[in-house]
Each structure stands twice: as structure tokens, then as C-alpha cells.
Design an enzyme around this catalytic site. Structure first.
Site, mmCIF file in Angstrom:
data_model
loop_
_atom_site.group_PDB
_atom_site.id
_atom_site.type_symbol
_atom_site.label_atom_id
_atom_site.label_comp_id
_atom_site.label_asym_id
_atom_site.label_seq_id
_atom_site.Cartn_x
_atom_site.Cartn_y
_atom_site.Cartn_z
ATOM 1 N N SER A 75 -5.867 -26.535 -26.802
ATOM 2 C CA SER A 75 -6.515 -27.140 -25.627
ATOM 3 C C SER A 75 -5.855 -28.409 -25.121
ATOM 4 O O SER A 75 -6.255 -28.938 -24.081
ATOM 5 C CB SER A 75 -7.986 -27.417 -25.930
ATOM 6 O OG SER A 75 -8.743 -26.243 -25.794
ATOM 7 N N LYS A 78 -4.802 -28.471 -21.520
ATOM 8 C CA LYS A 78 -5.707 -28.864 -20.434
ATOM 9 C C LYS A 78 -5.331 -30.223 -19.843
ATOM 10 O O LYS A 78 -5.706 -30.528 -18.709
ATOM 11 C CB LYS A 78 -7.154 -28.892 -20.920
ATOM 12 C CG LYS A 78 -7.730 -27.521 -21.267
ATOM 13 C CD LYS A 78 -9.188 -27.639 -21.683
ATOM 14 C CE LYS A 78 -9.835 -26.284 -21.932
ATOM 15 N NZ LYS A 78 -9.373 -25.644 -23.177
ATOM 16 N N SER A 319 -14.096 -29.066 -23.375
ATOM 17 C CA SER A 319 -12.930 -28.183 -23.461
ATOM 18 C C SER A 319 -13.235 -26.815 -22.868
ATOM 19 O O SER A 319 -13.084 -25.777 -23.520
ATOM 20 C CB SER A 319 -12.468 -28.038 -24.919
ATOM 21 O OG SER A 319 -11.112 -27.689 -24.983
#
Length: 483
Positions: A75, A78, A319
Site C-alpha cells: 500500500s 498509494k 488504506s
């Protein structure tokens, strides 16, 4: 990725002790040598770590370990997607969802087709679709003498990201992507439904099941019963919306679980038809999925999301994968009029190039980091963090990152249980990342002299528990806070 909202509550409790035990404060004169010692921990034997620490003001490198080694970021990807979105789409960008017609209203009749056009909003809930139906009813429409067309053509028909694992297919964090979707909650887990199983007090009896939003789009095969063992689970059969419930729920207790649906546009169709019926509006024509709205169609009602500078808070704190994928395709549509992940990746690369980053040094295939084909180094992530620090939208983005040790869910996010009682608490702003054999932590921390540092740490191919690796990340964060 989000892996059961970062870590399951039970595993989090177990891991919390490990995390705290890994947070003994180092000397305030922490040096690169102390970081070398941390990275020599036996838990990392056979693993690969990329770590870089830099001064946020000058960009000078303070420490590096395999800084250019490309690893799966989970993640942490991101960070690239959201920073690019703030630039490409702009902080005030809003997703829109529209009701349109190519016909005319004659009294209570709408003579022509009614189009529900989605432009990618991952935050829409059932109540928002009900509000759109109410807006139509407020115009006096009671009958549609045409088709009801659900237009999800703003994005392509690729519902899943490149190389996503089939094991994630029914999970909320692996939900299908559509330009016309719905979320069951305020976390904006689009493309899912919330399944609540309630166990009777009497052992051996079938559990009761509720689905939200209420819909008959899904079917149930319920073999779950009231009983000991905590063995309850849900599986959605591939290619269908058949939910298979099995195992046991403790007597008198309930279990809530988000499950992705097959073809979220179809779920929206089911729910919006309900919403129209609630308003006393009938449709005489067909249901059409995937038809495009005519360019000359008139807008009858519209819903707009919160601006992007607000949406990045739940996205980064929690997330959220589906929101990230929606942003990626929205960037593709904005940049090249192509609502595809590939076009979105090109838009992200354009942003990175404008900031002077070397896009040849990374590989991105999705927006969320769920794919293991994504490859990024700590050098690239710190380059991004330094570039973001100079943007006019930086404060909104910085505050949207999880803040270590802050117990408020929408402040601490995925870091709210970590680094409590350390110099990093309410100091470290960073993005977490978790997959099997992958852990990452990248962001900003202020050192003992009040200077802001940027850092990125990615670890791949470890075979110990994720909690042990996150304990090491915590020790690195504390060392930086005491630098």
C-alpha cells in the site's frame, strides 16, 4: 494491503506486545550505525530491505541501505497514486453521478430513456441513490416510458487490477472496480455488501443473515450454525453472487463481514430500481447495463462527492483500495479521455516526471498496490515525499497520512495502535503497507532537533510474522525521532 483492516483484532493484540517490545528508545545520538544494527536483526535474514532517510528541507541523504533496489511496495504505492491525483485532478475535484434523459416530460410521464450515469464515485451509498430517485420524483415524474440505462462507461470494463490474486477476489479490499458502484459504509468500501450473521442462543441452530444494503442480487447458501469454535466464514463462489456461509458463530453473538460482489454495476441497478419504486416511479422499458448516455441528454438530478482533498483522508488512513483504483482510472480519463488503469499509470508517470523523478526506476500497474507486479525503491519513495513537500496541496495530503499512536481512527488510521509512548507518537505521519511477505512504512518524522526527515522502508521476502517486521519498522521510526 489492508489485510482484514490492517491486521485482525486478535492478531493485532498479539502483535501489539511485539511492537511495544520493539520500541525501546535508542540513544538520542542515533546514527547510521544504529540503523545498521537494526537491519541486522535475525528476523530479516534472507529478506530484502530498502531503506533511505533524508533531510526534508535539503534533500540530503542521511542514511541508505539498498536505496535503489526495487521491491513490492504494497500500500505504499498509494503515496504515488494520491499525490499524482492531487496534481492531475486537483484538490477540489469531485466525482459526479447523474440522472439524465434523452426524452421529455409530459405531466407525470417521462417519454424517453432514463440514464443513471456514474463517473467513478466510490463513496456513493444506498441513501445517495435514494436521494437521486427523490430528486426525480420531486419533478413530478411517476412513470418512465423508456428504458432504464445504467451507464458505467466512464471507466473500462476491467473489474480487477493486473495480477491481483484470486484469493482476494471475494474480500472487501479486492472488490471489483466500476464507474457505477455503491458502498455499504462510511469507510467507502465500494463494490461490497455487509453481511451480518446472528447466532441463536440455542446451539446447532442456523444463524440469521442480514445483508446491507438490502438486496436480492445475492443468493445465500447458509450452513453456518450457532456453536463454539469461532469457525464461521463466507466464501463467494467465483463468477457468481452466491455467498456460501459455513462454520459456527458463538451462541447469542454476531459476526459482521464485508464481501465483494460480482459486477457492482448490477448491484447498483438492483438498488436504484428499489429506490425508484420507493418513490412510486415505474419504468415501462428494459433494464440496460453498460449503455452510454447520449451527449445531448439533459441532466435531471446529480450527486457530487466531497472534494478530493477530503476524500484522501479515508483513503490513506484506512488504506482504501477501491478508492485508489477509482482515482487511477479517473486520472486516465482526465488526461487522455481513457478510463483505464494503464492510462492512469501514464498520468501518474507524467506527474512524477514533472517533479524530476526517474519513472524508469519503478513499475506501477495499479493504483492501490494490491498487485505484486508493482516495484518501487526507497529512493523513489523519498524522492516523491520530498517533491510532495513543495506542493500547494501538501498540508492536506500530509494530514491525511496515518499519524502514529493517535487512537482516533480517522487520525491514527493504520498507525493508531503503533508507537504509543514513544517520541514518534503524534509525530510520525506515514503510510503503511502489508501483504504476505511484504511490509512497508514511508513518510515524515521530526527528529530530536525539530528537523523534519523523510524516510521509506520496504521489506520483502521475510518468513517471520508480519508483527516482527513491523516491530523493526517501529524501532527505525523511534531511532529517527531521536536522531
Amino acid at each position: 494491503m489492508r489485510l482484514g483492516r490492517w491486521i485482525h483484532a486478535g492478531a493485532m493484540a498479539l502483535g501489539f506486545g511485539l511492537l511495544l517490545s520493539g520500541c525501546a528508545s535508542p540513544s538520542k545520538t542515533a546514527t547510521g550505525q544504529s540503523l545498521d544494527q537494526l537491519l541486522a536483526d535475525p528476523a530479516l535474514h534472507g529478506a530484502t530491505v530498502s531503506l533511505m532517510v533524508r533531510d526534508a528541507r535539503s534533500g540530503n541523504t542521511l542514511y541508505q541501505h539498498n536505496p535503489r533496489t526495487r521491491l513490492v511496495p504494497a500500500s505504499n504505492l498509494k503515496l504515488l497514486t494520491t499525490a499524482a491525483a492531487m496534481d492531475v485532478l486537483g484538490p477540489h475535484y469531485q466525482f459526479a453521478t447523474q440522472l439524465l434523459t434523452n426524452g421529455t416530460q409530459q405531466g407525470e410521464r417521462l417519454v424517453g430513456n432514463l440514464y443513471l450515469r456514474g463517473l467513478g464515485d466510490p463513496t456513493l451509498q444506498f441513501a445517495d441513490y435514494q436521494a437521486l430517485a427523490a430528486q426525480l420524483a420531486s419533478k413530478g415524474v411517476r412513470q418512465v416510458q423508456g428504458d432504464l440505462v445504467f451507464d458505467d462507461t466512464w471507466f473500462d470494463a476491467e473489474r480487477l487490477g493486473v495480477d491481483w490474486s484470486h484469493d482476494d477476489e471475494s474480500t472487501y479490499y479486492g472488490a471489483q472496480i466500476s464507474a457505477l458502484t455503491v458502498s455499504p459504509n462510511a469507510d467507502f468500501d465500494a463494490g461490497t455488501v455487509l453481511v451480518t450473521a446472528k447466532a441463536p442462543v440455542r446451539v446447532g441452530q442456523p444463524v440469521g443473515v442480514e445483508i446491507f444494503p438490502p438486496t436480492d442480487y445475492l443468493q445465500l447458501s447458509n450452513r453456518a450454525v450457532s456453536g463454539p469454535g469461532n469457525t464461521y466464514g463466507i466464501n463467494r463462489r467465483h463468477g457468481t453472487n452466491l455467498l456460501q456461509l459455513s462454520g459456527a458463530v458463538a451462541p447469542g453473538k454476531q459476526s459482521k463481514q464485508l464481501v465483494s460482489v460480482w459486477e457492482p454495476t448490477q448491484l447498483v441497478a438492483n438498488l436504484f430500481e428499489q429506490a425508484l419504486a420507493q418513490q412510486g416511479i415505474t419504468v415501462l422499458g428494459r433494464r440496460v447495463i453498460g449503455g452510454a448516455s447520449p451527449a445531448a441528454a439533459n441532466v435531471l438530478a446529480e450527486h457530487r462527492s466531497a472534494p478530493l482533498q477530503e476524500l484522501i483522508t479515508p483513503l490513506l488512513k484506512l488504506s482504501n483500495n477501491n478508492m485508489s483504483e477509482a482515482l487511477l482510472k479517473a486520472m486516465g480519463r482526465q488526461s487522455t479521455n481513457s478510463g483505464t488503469a494503464a492510462a492512469g499509470v501514464v498520468a501518474v508517470a507524467g506527474f512524477l516526471k514533472r517533479q524530476g523523478l526517474d519513472t524508469a526506476a519503478l513499475n506501477q500497474v495499479d493504483g492501490s498496490g494490491l498487485s505484486r507486479l508493482n516495484l518501487v525503491s526507497s529512493q523513489t519513495l523519498t524522492d516523491l515525499l520530498l517533491a510532495a513537500n513543495k506542493q500547494p496541496w501538501f498540508n492536506a495530503w500530509y494530514n491525511a497520512l496515518p499519524i502514529a499512536g493517535n487512537s482516533d481512527r480517522m487520525t491514527g488510521g493504520s498507525l493508531r495502535y503503533r508507537l504509543r509512548g514513544t517520541p514518534a507518537q503524534n509525530n510520525l505521519h506515514a503510510k503503511t503497507g502489508s501483504m504476505g511477505g511484504v511490509s512497508s512504512l514511508s513518510g515524515y518524522v521530526t527528529d530530536a532537533h525539530g528537523q523534519r526527515l523523510v524516510f521509506a522502508m520496504i521489506t520483502n521476502n521475510y518468513v517471520v510474522s508480519g508483527a516482527q517486521v513491523k516491530a523493526l519498522e517501529n524501532r527505525v521510526a523511534v531511532a529517527l525521532a531521536n536522531w
